[in-house]
Design an enzyme around this catalytic site. Structure first.
Site, PDB file in Angstrom:
ATOM      1  N   THR A 131     -23.764  14.357  42.895  1.00  0.00           N
ATOM      2  CA  THR A 131     -22.492  14.174  42.187  1.00  0.00           C
ATOM      3  C   THR A 131     -21.461  13.585  43.134  1.00  0.00           C
ATOM      4  O   THR A 131     -21.095  14.205  44.134  1.00  0.00           O
ATOM      5  CB  THR A 131     -22.013  15.524  41.618  1.00  0.00           C
ATOM      6  OG1 THR A 131     -22.970  15.957  40.656  1.00  0.00           O
ATOM      7  CG2 THR A 131     -20.647  15.391  40.963  1.00  0.00           C
ATOM      8  N   LYS A 173     -24.403  10.203  40.750  1.00  0.00           N
ATOM      9  CA  LYS A 173     -23.714  10.600  39.511  1.00  0.00           C
ATOM     10  C   LYS A 173     -22.207  10.394  39.646  1.00  0.00           C
ATOM     11  O   LYS A 173     -21.610  10.812  40.644  1.00  0.00           O
ATOM     12  CB  LYS A 173     -23.989  12.081  39.221  1.00  0.00           C
ATOM     13  CG  LYS A 173     -23.286  12.646  37.990  1.00  0.00           C
ATOM     14  CD  LYS A 173     -23.707  14.085  37.725  1.00  0.00           C
ATOM     15  CE  LYS A 173     -23.225  14.607  36.386  1.00  0.00           C
ATOM     16  NZ  LYS A 173     -21.851  15.068  36.358  1.00  0.00           N
ATOM     17  N   HIS A 183     -17.806  12.363  34.127  1.00  0.00           N
ATOM     18  CA  HIS A 183     -17.867  13.825  34.202  1.00  0.00           C
ATOM     19  C   HIS A 183     -17.399  14.436  32.876  1.00  0.00           C
ATOM     20  O   HIS A 183     -16.791  15.504  32.840  1.00  0.00           O
ATOM     21  CB  HIS A 183     -16.975  14.296  35.361  1.00  0.00           C
ATOM     22  CG  HIS A 183     -17.501  15.457  36.157  1.00  0.00           C
ATOM     23  ND1 HIS A 183     -18.026  15.323  37.416  1.00  0.00           N
ATOM     24  CD2 HIS A 183     -17.553  16.790  35.895  1.00  0.00           C
ATOM     25  CE1 HIS A 183     -18.368  16.514  37.888  1.00  0.00           C
ATOM     26  NE2 HIS A 183     -18.099  17.429  36.982  1.00  0.00           N
TER      27      HIS A 183
HETATM   28  C1  LIG Z   1     -18.991  23.528  31.603  1.00  0.00           C
HETATM   29  C2  LIG Z   1     -19.343  22.309  32.401  1.00  0.00           C
HETATM   30  C3  LIG Z   1     -19.671  22.446  33.747  1.00  0.00           C
HETATM   31  C4  LIG Z   1     -20.020  21.319  34.501  1.00  0.00           C
HETATM   32  N1  LIG Z   1     -20.391  21.472  35.814  1.00  0.00           N
HETATM   33  C5  LIG Z   1     -20.789  20.390  36.532  1.00  0.00           C
HETATM   34  C6  LIG Z   1     -21.249  20.521  37.883  1.00  0.00           C
HETATM   35  O1  LIG Z   1     -21.285  21.626  38.452  1.00  0.00           O
HETATM   36  N2  LIG Z   1     -21.638  19.389  38.539  1.00  0.00           N
HETATM   37  C7  LIG Z   1     -21.618  18.158  37.929  1.00  0.00           C
HETATM   38  O2  LIG Z   1     -21.995  17.160  38.549  1.00  0.00           O
HETATM   39  N3  LIG Z   1     -21.194  18.007  36.652  1.00  0.00           N
HETATM   40  C8  LIG Z   1     -20.795  19.083  35.944  1.00  0.00           C
HETATM   41  N4  LIG Z   1     -20.381  18.919  34.647  1.00  0.00           N
HETATM   42  C9  LIG Z   1     -20.366  17.562  34.043  1.00  0.00           C
HETATM   43  C10 LIG Z   1     -21.685  17.259  33.340  1.00  0.00           C
HETATM   44  O3  LIG Z   1     -22.743  17.192  34.282  1.00  0.00           O
HETATM   45  C11 LIG Z   1     -21.636  15.927  32.587  1.00  0.00           C
HETATM   46  O4  LIG Z   1     -21.271  14.878  33.455  1.00  0.00           O
HETATM   47  C12 LIG Z   1     -20.678  15.934  31.384  1.00  0.00           C
HETATM   48  O5  LIG Z   1     -20.654  17.195  30.755  1.00  0.00           O
HETATM   49  C13 LIG Z   1     -21.107  14.857  30.398  1.00  0.00           C
HETATM   50  O6  LIG Z   1     -20.212  14.719  29.339  1.00  0.00           O
HETATM   51  P1  LIG Z   1     -20.417  15.414  27.896  1.00  0.00           P
HETATM   52  O7  LIG Z   1     -20.105  16.868  28.105  1.00  0.00           O
HETATM   53  O8  LIG Z   1     -19.419  14.726  27.037  1.00  0.00           O
HETATM   54  O9  LIG Z   1     -21.850  15.207  27.479  1.00  0.00           O
HETATM   55  C14 LIG Z   1     -20.015  20.037  33.883  1.00  0.00           C
HETATM   56  C15 LIG Z   1     -19.699  19.913  32.535  1.00  0.00           C
HETATM   57  C16 LIG Z   1     -19.359  21.025  31.786  1.00  0.00           C
HETATM   58  C17 LIG Z   1     -19.040  20.841  30.332  1.00  0.00           C
END
Ligand SMILES: Cc1cc2nc3c(=O)[nH]c(=O)nc-3n(C[C@H](O)[C@H](O)[C@H](O)COP(=O)(O)O)c2cc1C
Length: 365
Positions: free
Chosen positions: A165, A235, A259
């Protein structure tokens, strides 16, 4: 008959129902944490609006039925062009968290990207489903030592690919959490770190997110990953410049992502960013896309515009909150059925047939 009605695994007939059940099961501040974005949430809204700016271009009477949705990504087999996102603090949504997500992916023939900031360790999620827990995600936030320690653990646990990430040097400015005075419990994010009493958890995370750690760069990331034989994906790519830089540093794949609108408000949607990134890196670099993917036709549009697979964040979390493993499995099943319907009606026999001829830009309705 709608094939979804044949299925008795769960009563959920639509993805909207799954979201509604998730919201009903979560405390309001946890729903806000899950659904919210950074700043004024302009990017969060833009992620969805971008899909409405493309129309599908069907070709009829072409003799095609039963489209194929199998593919490979980073050398891994997929029954659907879908991965679940590395979302942390997963036991806020279901006690089994990413253990359940991985098992659901196994049922669907899809794969988990397993998060560093999750409630369960890389080793535990891998053990729950060796077939689906194949990609480990971590952050270049802490010291080189911590980064390399995580890398060795991921290799020792037999993960087959890595996701780094790159868009999280600090947390986004999440106004809903501020208004709610809500901070997710760090214990929900510490599955990869030793059990820690609440009184000491800030120290553990202080080490993890070492603020005085050496500044990260593509050059340094590439150097630290040059010793691994595992393929890695960057990412959080939103510009052609960063796509090219990541590939130069050794990435074999990119995850075009903002994200889910949770980091920098005001950036463009990933779907808008995708075509220029694809053009800049060429056809040989694999591209995943996340942020706003909610339907089977969203998947088709992303693939037509240059992605190889999509990644589901909130959709997977909704499934988890609504019904644990069965809830995530139902999300994947409904998406698969919708994707089959859309591909058939679009007159494309395979996801490999999706290119720009499948879409056209329109004024959003
Ligand atoms: C509750 C939550 C926690 C997340 N935690 C991380 C994380 O720890 N590391 C990361 O790279 N992305 C994290 N993300 C982002 C997701 O990996 C992803 O990029 C994103 O949710 C995609 O968009 P969408 O929710 O519209 O599908 C998180 C997203 C959510 C909703």
């Amino acid at each position: 008959m709608n094939p979804a009605l044949n299925d008795v695994t769960l009563d959920f007939a639509t993805l909207d129902e799954i979201r509604e059940a998730a919201v009903a099961s979560l405390a309001p501040e946890v729903t806000d944490f899950l659904e919210g974005g950074a700043g004024d949430e302009t990017t969060l809204r833009r992620n969805r609006a971008a899909f409405a700016k493309w129309a599908l271009r069907p070709r009829v009477m072409n003799g095609l039925v039963a489209p194929s949705t199998t593919t490979t990504f980073m050398g891994l087999e997929l029954g659907l062009p879908v991965l679940t996102a590395p979302f942390g603090v997963d036991n806020l949504f279901d006690a089994e968290g990413h253990l359940a997500v991985a098992r659901a992916n196994e049922r669907a023939g899809t794969l988990s990207i397993v998060p560093e900031a999750g409630s369960f360790s890389f080793e535990a999620v891998r053990a729950a489903s060796p077939a689906a827990a194949k990609i480990a995600q971590f952050h270049p936030l802490a010291s080189d030592d911590n980064f390399l320690r995580i890398l060795s653990r991921v290799e020792a646990a037999d993960y087959e690919a890595i996701c780094i990430t790159c868009d999280c040097p600090t947390a986004g400015w999440r106004q809903r959490n501020l208004r709610n005075r809500y901070v997710p419990p760090l214990s929900a994010a510490s599955g990869n770190y030793p059990p820690t009493p609440d009184s000491e958890i800030n120290d553990v995370f202080g080490q993890l997110f070492e603020l005085d750690a050496p500044v990260w760069s593509w050059e340094k990331l590439g150097r630290l990953l040059s010793g691994t034989s595992l393929p890695w994906m960057a990412k959080g790519i939103l510009t052609p410049e960063d796509g090219v830089a990541a590939v130069k540093a050794g990435a074999s794949a990119l995850l075009v992502s903002n994200h889910g609108g949770r980091q920098l408000d005001g950036v463009i949607s990933s779907l808008e960013a995708l075509p220029a990134i694809r053009a800049a890196v060429g056809p040989s670099v694999e591209i995943a896309l996340d942020s706003g993917v909610r339907t089977g036709s969203d998947i088709v549009k992303a693939l037509a515009l240059g992605a190889d697979v999509v990644v589901l964040g909130r959709l997977a979390a909704y499934g988890l909150a609504a019904g644990g493993e069965a809830g995530v499995a139902r999300v994947l099943e409904l998406l698969k059925q919708e994707l089959h319907s859309v591909l058939t009606l679009l007159g494309r026999g395979s996801i490999a047939d999706l290119d720009e001829s499948a879409v056209m830009p329109i004024e959003a309705p």
